[in-house]
Design an enzyme around this catalytic site. Structure first.
Site, short mmCIF file in Angstrom:
data_model
loop_
_atom_site.label_atom_id
_atom_site.label_comp_id
_atom_site.label_asym_id
_atom_site.label_seq_id
_atom_site.Cartn_x
_atom_site.Cartn_y
_atom_site.Cartn_z
N ASP A 269 23.26 -17.32 -60.76
CA ASP A 269 23.57 -16.29 -59.75
C ASP A 269 23.05 -14.91 -60.16
O ASP A 269 23.59 -13.89 -59.74
CB ASP A 269 25.09 -16.20 -59.50
CG ASP A 269 25.71 -17.53 -59.17
OD1 ASP A 269 25.16 -18.23 -58.31
OD2 ASP A 269 26.73 -17.89 -59.79
N GLU A 270 21.97 -14.87 -60.94
CA GLU A 270 21.49 -13.59 -61.45
C GLU A 270 20.58 -12.83 -60.48
O GLU A 270 20.20 -11.69 -60.74
CB GLU A 270 20.71 -13.78 -62.76
CG GLU A 270 21.50 -14.44 -63.86
CD GLU A 270 21.25 -15.95 -63.94
OE1 GLU A 270 21.62 -16.56 -64.95
OE2 GLU A 270 20.69 -16.50 -62.96
N LYS B 228 17.65 -14.50 -59.09
CA LYS B 228 16.29 -15.00 -59.33
C LYS B 228 15.48 -15.08 -58.04
O LYS B 228 14.27 -14.84 -58.06
CB LYS B 228 16.37 -16.39 -59.98
CG LYS B 228 17.03 -16.39 -61.34
CD LYS B 228 17.09 -17.77 -61.94
CE LYS B 228 18.05 -18.69 -61.21
NZ LYS B 228 19.46 -18.28 -61.29
N GLY B 229 16.15 -15.41 -56.94
CA GLY B 229 15.44 -15.55 -55.67
C GLY B 229 14.72 -14.28 -55.27
O GLY B 229 13.57 -14.29 -54.83
N ASN C 69 22.80 -27.24 -55.38
CA ASN C 69 23.88 -26.42 -55.94
C ASN C 69 23.35 -25.02 -56.28
O ASN C 69 24.12 -24.12 -56.60
CB ASN C 69 24.50 -27.07 -57.18
CG ASN C 69 23.47 -27.46 -58.22
OD1 ASN C 69 22.28 -27.54 -57.96
ND2 ASN C 69 23.93 -27.72 -59.43
N GLY D 82 21.59 -21.51 -55.09
CA GLY D 82 21.50 -20.71 -53.86
C GLY D 82 20.74 -19.43 -54.15
O GLY D 82 21.25 -18.53 -54.80
N HIS D 83 19.49 -19.36 -53.73
CA HIS D 83 18.65 -18.19 -53.99
C HIS D 83 18.54 -17.38 -52.70
O HIS D 83 18.10 -17.89 -51.67
CB HIS D 83 17.27 -18.61 -54.49
CG HIS D 83 17.32 -19.29 -55.83
ND1 HIS D 83 16.23 -19.83 -56.45
CD2 HIS D 83 18.36 -19.51 -56.67
CE1 HIS D 83 16.58 -20.34 -57.61
NE2 HIS D 83 17.88 -20.17 -57.76
N GLN E 53 20.01 -22.21 -61.47
CA GLN E 53 21.13 -21.96 -62.38
C GLN E 53 20.71 -20.99 -63.51
O GLN E 53 19.83 -20.19 -63.32
CB GLN E 53 21.71 -23.26 -62.93
CG GLN E 53 22.48 -24.08 -61.91
CD GLN E 53 21.60 -25.01 -61.12
OE1 GLN E 53 20.73 -25.67 -61.65
NE2 GLN E 53 21.84 -25.09 -59.83
N PRO F 37 34.46 -16.99 -54.96
CA PRO F 37 34.41 -15.71 -55.67
C PRO F 37 33.97 -15.94 -57.11
O PRO F 37 34.42 -16.89 -57.77
CB PRO F 37 35.84 -15.18 -55.59
CG PRO F 37 36.69 -16.37 -55.33
CD PRO F 37 35.84 -17.34 -54.55
N ARG F 38 33.09 -15.08 -57.59
CA ARG F 38 32.62 -15.21 -58.96
C ARG F 38 33.51 -14.42 -59.91
O ARG F 38 34.03 -13.37 -59.56
CB ARG F 38 31.17 -14.71 -59.07
CG ARG F 38 30.20 -15.53 -58.24
CD ARG F 38 28.78 -15.01 -58.36
NE ARG F 38 27.90 -15.77 -57.45
CZ ARG F 38 27.04 -15.24 -56.61
NH1 ARG F 38 26.91 -13.93 -56.54
NH2 ARG F 38 26.30 -16.00 -55.82
N LEU G 289 21.73 -3.28 -60.98
CA LEU G 289 22.09 -2.09 -61.75
C LEU G 289 22.91 -1.13 -60.90
O LEU G 289 23.79 -0.43 -61.40
CB LEU G 289 20.82 -1.40 -62.26
CG LEU G 289 21.03 -0.19 -63.18
CD1 LEU G 289 21.67 -0.62 -64.50
CD2 LEU G 289 19.70 0.52 -63.44
#
Length: 430
Positions: A13-14, A16-17, A38, A40-41, A224, A304-305, A332
């Site tokens: 979830d960083e 990447k997309g 699993n 999601g981008h 991932q 929720p993360r 950021l």
């Protein structure tokens, strides 16, 4: 010029997309090499939001060819929905999408087993998305899997499905207490699927070999993140595939020297979903602020993360094993409201500083993070388009991350929009 590999450097979830989409402006080919739906981008283009689960994030660029590699497990029903959504938004994928004929299919029984198993675990749930990813990889390793090319061979598919479904139904009903799945319904559904995706099914590795020889610029897009790697992550709270760059060669079917420049994508803070240890997790108002400002809800699941401070020991582990040549920092801007910002620089366990990242998740759940506190910048980053224009405090924060990891930051995301990105160093020419 060279190729670029983009992987997650945290727990997924960083963002990447968005990075793949940005770099796709210069690319010829983008390849997904691992995972399933699993992942999601998310890509935001103007007022339009695209969420990709299987199709590479660069598909909106008309000059780019996109490949779903053999290392991906494919839920063909999800794939068809993605194709329909792209068509509705005016994105033409004809002769631009290539699906490896060696990729494995996620079948209905995989999803059923995934959900029933998780329900039986109770408090010991891993946090699976329930999309059948793990059981599909199990069948791949157990040599029971059904591959994409079988959709084009009706009799072979029928025979294979009958054989596997008999065993799966026995397990679902007698062990997991679920309901038996209907053979004819599955067979008919997947024969229709085969007709729809047949034009895209190719020997993807042979195309990639050709493009590599032609010196096309290729981006390998990981799903991932490093800490979810089946071997090197926080096992068993991990995904079911290898997420590190070494998987590119296997999951895309290319020589190892094709990987190119390796970039790890990391948020300016840390998040994860599901169960498992999370040393820097925040349970207070700051954690909720990060969640709300960062819209930290899964694009695949809506869950929720969990949110926490930047974790240097975890990132250094990714740097060492993934061989990261550079880092890209996303979100950021989410930190802009904070007076002070913490960076976890190390862990202690039972009062003693530890140098190795614990392989035992029980130990990892007991470590105490050591923090370094930096001043915040308390101003919006909206509209900033150069690194030098960032507030001094933001530059200091980023510089400290570089110093602690000994890896250069190649770019910084300062908003959700496609244009809200500052590229410091072009990975295609580094």
């Amino acid at each position: 010029m060279g190729n670029v590999t983009i992987v997650g450097a945290q727990w997924g979830d960083e963002g990447k997309g968005k990075i793949v989409d940005y770099l796709a402006r210069e690319a010829d080919v983008i390849v997904r090499f691992n995972g399933g739906n699993n992942a999601g981008h998310t890509v935001v283009i103007g007022e339009e939001k695209f969420i990709f689960h299987l199709i590479p994030s660069g598909i909106t660029h008309p000059q780019v060819k996109c490949v779903i590699g053999n290392g991906v497990v494919i839920d063909s029903l999800v794939l068809i929905k993605e194709l329909e959504n792209l068509k509705a938004k005016g994105v033409d994928v004809k002769e631009r999408l290539f699906i490896s004929n060696r990729a494995h299919l996620i079948m209905p029984y995989h999803k059923t087993i995934d959900i029933l198993r998780e329900e039986r675990k109770g408090a010991k749930k891993i946090g699976t998305t329930g999309r059948g990813i793990g059981p599909a990889y199990e069948d791949k390793i157990g040599r029971r899997g059904i591959r994409v090319y079988e959709l084009l061979k009706s009799e072979l598919f029928k025979e294979h499905l009958k054989e596997v479904l008999e065993e799966k139904n026995a397990y679902i009903t007698k062990v997991l207490g679920g309901e038996e799945l209907d053979f004819q319904k599955i067979y008919d559904e997947y024969m229709k699927v085969g007709e729809i995706i047949a034009p895209f099914i190719k020997d993807a590795s042979s195309y990639l070999k050709k493009w590599i020889n032609e010196r096309k610029k290729i981006i390998f897009e990981g799903a991932q993140g490093f800490m979810l790697d089946i071997d090197h992550g926080t096992y068993p709270y991990v995904t079911s595939s290898n997420t590190i760059p070494a998987e590119v060669a296997i999951g895309a079917g290319v020589p190892p020297d094709s990987i190119g420049t390796i970039l790890g994508v990391s948020k300016a803070y840390t998040t994860r979903v599901g169960g498992g240890p999370f040393p820097t997790e925040l349970f207070d108002a700051t954690g909720q602020l990060l969640r709300d400002r960062g819209n930290e809800y899964g694009s695949t699941t809506g869950r929720p993360r969990r949110c926490g401070w930047f974790d240097i020991p975890a990132l250094k582990k990714a740097v060492d094993i993934a061989g990261l040549n550079g880092i890209i920092i996303t979100k950021l801007d989410v930190l802009s409201e904070l007076d002070k910002i913490a960076i976890c620089t190390g862990y202690t366990l039972n009062g003693k500083k530890i140098e190795e990242y614990p392989p035992d998740v029980n130990e990892l759940s007991m470590v105490q993070p050591e923090y370094e506190i930096l001043p915040g910048w308390k101003c919006s980053l909206s509209g900033i388009s150069s690194y030098e224009s960032l507030p001094k405090e933001a530059q200091n924060y980023l510089r400290r991350i570089e110093e602690l990891t000994n890896v250069e930051i190649y770019g910084v995301s300062v908003g959700a929009e496609r244009s809200a990105f500052i590229l410091r160093k072009n990975p295609f020419i580094s």
